[in-house]
Structure formats: C-alpha cells, structure tokens
Motif scaffolding. Structure first.
Motif, PDB file in Angstrom:
ATOM      1  N   PHE A  45      43.085  48.351  47.825  1.00  0.00           N
ATOM      2  CA  PHE A  45      43.376  47.613  46.600  1.00  0.00           C
ATOM      3  C   PHE A  45      44.519  48.260  45.819  1.00  0.00           C
ATOM      4  N   TYR A  46      44.613  49.568  45.875  1.00  0.00           N
ATOM      5  CA  TYR A  46      45.733  50.247  45.195  1.00  0.00           C
ATOM      6  C   TYR A  46      47.056  49.721  45.744  1.00  0.00           C
ATOM      7  N   HIS A  47      47.189  49.691  47.067  1.00  0.00           N
ATOM      8  CA  HIS A  47      48.448  49.251  47.671  1.00  0.00           C
ATOM      9  C   HIS A  47      48.651  47.744  47.514  1.00  0.00           C
ATOM     10  N   LEU A  48      47.549  46.982  47.519  1.00  0.00           N
ATOM     11  CA  LEU A  48      47.666  45.538  47.319  1.00  0.00           C
ATOM     12  C   LEU A  48      48.266  45.229  45.952  1.00  0.00           C
ATOM     13  N   PHE A  49      47.738  45.854  44.916  1.00  0.00           N
ATOM     14  CA  PHE A  49      48.238  45.556  43.575  1.00  0.00           C
ATOM     15  C   PHE A  49      49.564  46.243  43.286  1.00  0.00           C
ATOM     16  N   GLU A  50      49.843  47.324  43.963  1.00  0.00           N
ATOM     17  CA  GLU A  50      51.173  47.914  43.859  1.00  0.00           C
ATOM     18  C   GLU A  50      52.211  46.929  44.391  1.00  0.00           C
ATOM     19  N   ASP A  62      64.202  32.240  35.291  1.00  0.00           N
ATOM     20  CA  ASP A  62      64.456  30.822  35.584  1.00  0.00           C
ATOM     21  C   ASP A  62      63.872  30.396  36.936  1.00  0.00           C
ATOM     22  N   THR A  63      62.902  31.175  37.444  1.00  0.00           N
ATOM     23  CA  THR A  63      62.240  30.822  38.706  1.00  0.00           C
ATOM     24  C   THR A  63      61.552  29.460  38.580  1.00  0.00           C
ATOM     25  N   ASP A  64      61.589  28.688  39.647  1.00  0.00           N
ATOM     26  CA  ASP A  64      60.917  27.390  39.682  1.00  0.00           C
ATOM     27  C   ASP A  64      59.429  27.593  39.362  1.00  0.00           C
ATOM     28  N   PRO A  65      58.895  26.875  38.382  1.00  0.00           N
ATOM     29  CA  PRO A  65      57.479  27.043  38.027  1.00  0.00           C
ATOM     30  C   PRO A  65      56.516  26.852  39.194  1.00  0.00           C
ATOM     31  N   SER A  66      56.876  26.004  40.160  1.00  0.00           N
ATOM     32  CA  SER A  66      55.988  25.795  41.303  1.00  0.00           C
ATOM     33  C   SER A  66      55.845  27.064  42.138  1.00  0.00           C
ATOM     34  N   VAL A  67      56.910  27.868  42.174  1.00  0.00           N
ATOM     35  CA  VAL A  67      56.857  29.145  42.895  1.00  0.00           C
ATOM     36  C   VAL A  67      55.898  30.102  42.187  1.00  0.00           C
ATOM     37  N   ILE A  68      55.985  30.144  40.866  1.00  0.00           N
ATOM     38  CA  ILE A  68      55.108  31.020  40.087  1.00  0.00           C
ATOM     39  C   ILE A  68      53.669  30.524  40.145  1.00  0.00           C
ATOM     40  N   HIS A  69      53.488  29.220  40.186  1.00  0.00           N
ATOM     41  CA  HIS A  69      52.140  28.653  40.327  1.00  0.00           C
ATOM     42  C   HIS A  69      51.485  29.172  41.607  1.00  0.00           C
ATOM     43  N   ARG A  70      52.248  29.168  42.703  1.00  0.00           N
ATOM     44  CA  ARG A  70      51.711  29.667  43.981  1.00  0.00           C
ATOM     45  C   ARG A  70      51.458  31.169  43.915  1.00  0.00           C
ATOM     46  N   PHE A  71      52.334  31.894  43.240  1.00  0.00           N
ATOM     47  CA  PHE A  71      52.154  33.339  43.079  1.00  0.00           C
ATOM     48  C   PHE A  71      50.886  33.633  42.278  1.00  0.00           C
ATOM     49  N   ASN A  72      50.653  32.851  41.239  1.00  0.00           N
ATOM     50  CA  ASN A  72      49.432  33.017  40.444  1.00  0.00           C
ATOM     51  C   ASN A  72      48.184  32.834  41.303  1.00  0.00           C
ATOM     52  N   VAL A  73      48.220  31.849  42.209  1.00  0.00           N
ATOM     53  CA  VAL A  73      47.085  31.614  43.109  1.00  0.00           C
ATOM     54  C   VAL A  73      46.885  32.824  44.028  1.00  0.00           C
ATOM     55  N   GLU A  74      47.983  33.343  44.537  1.00  0.00           N
ATOM     56  CA  GLU A  74      47.922  34.526  45.405  1.00  0.00           C
ATOM     57  C   GLU A  74      47.305  35.713  44.670  1.00  0.00           C
ATOM     58  N   VAL A  75      47.757  35.939  43.444  1.00  0.00           N
ATOM     59  CA  VAL A  75      47.252  37.058  42.655  1.00  0.00           C
ATOM     60  C   VAL A  75      45.786  36.826  42.285  1.00  0.00           C
ATOM     61  N   HIS A  76      45.457  35.590  41.951  1.00  0.00           N
ATOM     62  CA  HIS A  76      44.074  35.250  41.597  1.00  0.00           C
ATOM     63  C   HIS A  76      43.126  35.618  42.737  1.00  0.00           C
ATOM     64  N   THR A  77      43.529  35.350  43.960  1.00  0.00           N
ATOM     65  CA  THR A  77      42.701  35.696  45.118  1.00  0.00           C
ATOM     66  C   THR A  77      42.488  37.205  45.204  1.00  0.00           C
ATOM     67  N   ALA A  78      43.575  37.961  44.996  1.00  0.00           N
ATOM     68  CA  ALA A  78      43.470  39.425  45.046  1.00  0.00           C
ATOM     69  C   ALA A  78      42.557  39.953  43.947  1.00  0.00           C
ATOM     70  N   ALA A 115      39.045  42.742  35.230  1.00  0.00           N
ATOM     71  CA  ALA A 115      39.459  41.917  36.372  1.00  0.00           C
ATOM     72  C   ALA A 115      39.097  40.456  36.134  1.00  0.00           C
ATOM     73  N   ASN A 116      37.919  40.215  35.583  1.00  0.00           N
ATOM     74  CA  ASN A 116      37.508  38.836  35.316  1.00  0.00           C
ATOM     75  C   ASN A 116      38.386  38.199  34.252  1.00  0.00           C
ATOM     76  N   TYR A 117      38.760  38.974  33.241  1.00  0.00           N
ATOM     77  CA  TYR A 117      39.674  38.499  32.197  1.00  0.00           C
ATOM     78  C   TYR A 117      41.011  38.085  32.820  1.00  0.00           C
ATOM     79  N   PHE A 118      41.557  38.938  33.686  1.00  0.00           N
ATOM     80  CA  PHE A 118      42.829  38.668  34.356  1.00  0.00           C
ATOM     81  C   PHE A 118      42.715  37.402  35.202  1.00  0.00           C
ATOM     82  N   ARG A 119      41.634  37.276  35.928  1.00  0.00           N
ATOM     83  CA  ARG A 119      41.421  36.101  36.777  1.00  0.00           C
ATOM     84  C   ARG A 119      41.362  34.824  35.937  1.00  0.00           C
TER      85      ARG A 119
END
Length: 271
Positions: A45-50, A62-78, A115-119
C-alpha cells in the motif's frame, strides 16, 4: 465547473494519497517482526499510494474532466482496499491475535476513518453531489474535531512520561477537543434549526481558535522532535503528518468562513 472539478479532485488526491502512504508506513512500524504478511501488505500500500501521489502531479489544471473522473475511480478502488486492510488489522488487535504489536486500536480506527472520508469525497466529486454549505460545515467539523482529539491523545501517549509539561499540554488539548466535538454533535442533532448564519459563524470561530493553538503545539513538538530536544517514541514523519492535518482543517474552516461571509471564493483547498 469542469475546471473546479479537476482542481478539487487533484487537491484531494494529492493531500490524502500522501496521508494514506504514510499510514502504511506507521502501521508497518508497529507490527512485530514475525508479522511478515502484514508487513508485506503495508509495503504494497505504501508503494501503491506513492504511485498515485506521483501520478496526481502529472495532470495539468486543464486536464479533460473525463480523465480525472477515471482517475478518481482508480484511486477510490485503492482507498477501499486500504480501508479493508486497516479494519482487518483492527480486528486482529481487538481479538488479541497480535500480542506485543505497537499500533493503538484507536490509531488503527483513526486511520481507517480517514480512508473512509477520502473514499466518500471521491464519490461526491464524481457524482457532483457535494453537500450544501450548512451541512458541510457541521459534518466536516465533526469529522476533523474527532481527528484532532485523537491526535492529542496519541501525542500524550507517545511522549516519554518524563516530558511532564508536554504530556499535560497534550492532555489539555485532548479534553478541549473532546468538548468541542460534543458541542459539534449537539449542533448536528439540532439540524436544520441550528443552521443559522450566526450560530455557524460562531461555531467556526471557536473551532478555529482551538485548532490554531493545537496546530502551533504540533509545530513546536515537530521541530523539537526533529532537533532531538525532547524524549518520545514519535517518528518525525508522524509529527509532521499530524501538523499537516491540522493545517488542512484550518484551510477548510477558512474556506467555509469565506462562503458564509459572502466572499464566494472557489471551494478549492490549497497546500
């Protein structure tokens, strides 16, 4: 609005992914040497969140919001996975299956709450369903006042008992934030009638004074620990970790005050 979504998402991930990474380190340091599987999971988990933290800094505003939306999903899973890991550790400790380890049960519960707050924050951002201001003021303060009360308790227990003055100060902060938390939960139970501008303004003012005092105490303790001028078993990174979280709370209070007074600054938190 698209730009605000990107900024807020990246801000949350940059702050909290670092916190999750450091949680992994602190938990690992508390395990016994024979807890090899738990140590392995903590390192994972240390290396995952790093990696998540590093990736978050590669996105321009100015990143496309759809890209950040997918990133949020990825982070949410972690974050969901590290939450499960933390609750598993808490269960092992409370069932006396890790005798001699050095993680307080309250600390493990504490880091799982974060962690739950972040999620939850990632879910709200992706769904575009942030709380109304009046509800957010109460709920964020209830959450962070508990976090600050916990920090004071941890500091008091991790300082060497011979540091009597600092231990007494930590105990005083613990009592102060316990009282503030009780007041906040009372205000919460009185909703919606309690959500008037004067009451919420006073609520924020009072909390800000106490959080500022605790933040300054943490800063002093952090500096003394780094200079090896006080006796404790507090890791220097832990001292800085709790200092940053107090600063985060103050930023949130400032943001709420600006909105209550009509300053109408964007609800973006800075570092």
């Amino acid at each position: 609005m698209a730009n605000e979504f990107v900024l807020r998402s990246l801000d949350e991930i940059r702050f909290w992914s670092r916190i999750m990474k450091e949680h992994s380190l602190f938990l690992r340091l508390g395990f016994r040497c024979e807890d090899t599987q738990l140590i392995h999971e903590a390192n994972y988990f240390y290396h995952l969140f790093e990696g998540i933290e590093q990736k978050s800094h590669t996105f321009p505003v100015d990143t496309d919001p759809s890209v950040i939306h997918r990133f949020n999903v990825e982070v949410h899973t972690a974050v969901s996975h590290i939450w499960v890991f933390k609750r598993k550790i808490l269960g092992l400790i409370l069932s006396c299956k890790l005798p001699g380890q050095n993680n307080f049960p309250l600390l493990v519960d504490h880091v799982s709450r974060e962690a739950n707050y972040f999620r939850n924050r990632l879910e709200e951002l992706n769904q575009g369903k942030l709380e109304p201001l009046q509800d957010a003021i109460i709920d964020e303060n209830v959450f962070f006042l508990k976090i600050m009360a916990d920090h004071a308790k941890f500091i008091g227990h991790l300082l060497d008992p011979s540091e009597r003055k600092l231990v007494d100060q930590a105990r005083e902060f613990s009592n102060d934030f316990d009282q503030l938390l009780f007041q906040a939960t009372d205000l919460s139970s009185m909703r919606p009638q309690s959500q008037t501008q004067p009451l919420l303004s006073q609520f924020l003012d009072q909390n800000k004074v106490s959080v500022t005092s605790l933040r300054d105490f943490k800063q002093t303790a952090r500096d003394l620990i780094e200079q090896c001028r006080i006796k404790s078993i507090i890791h220097p990174l832990l001292a800085d970790h709790v200092f940053r979280e107090a600063n985060r709370f103050l930023e949130i209070i400032d943001m709420f005050e600006n909105h209550l007074t009509g300053a109408c600054q964007p609800m973006i938190l800075s570092h």
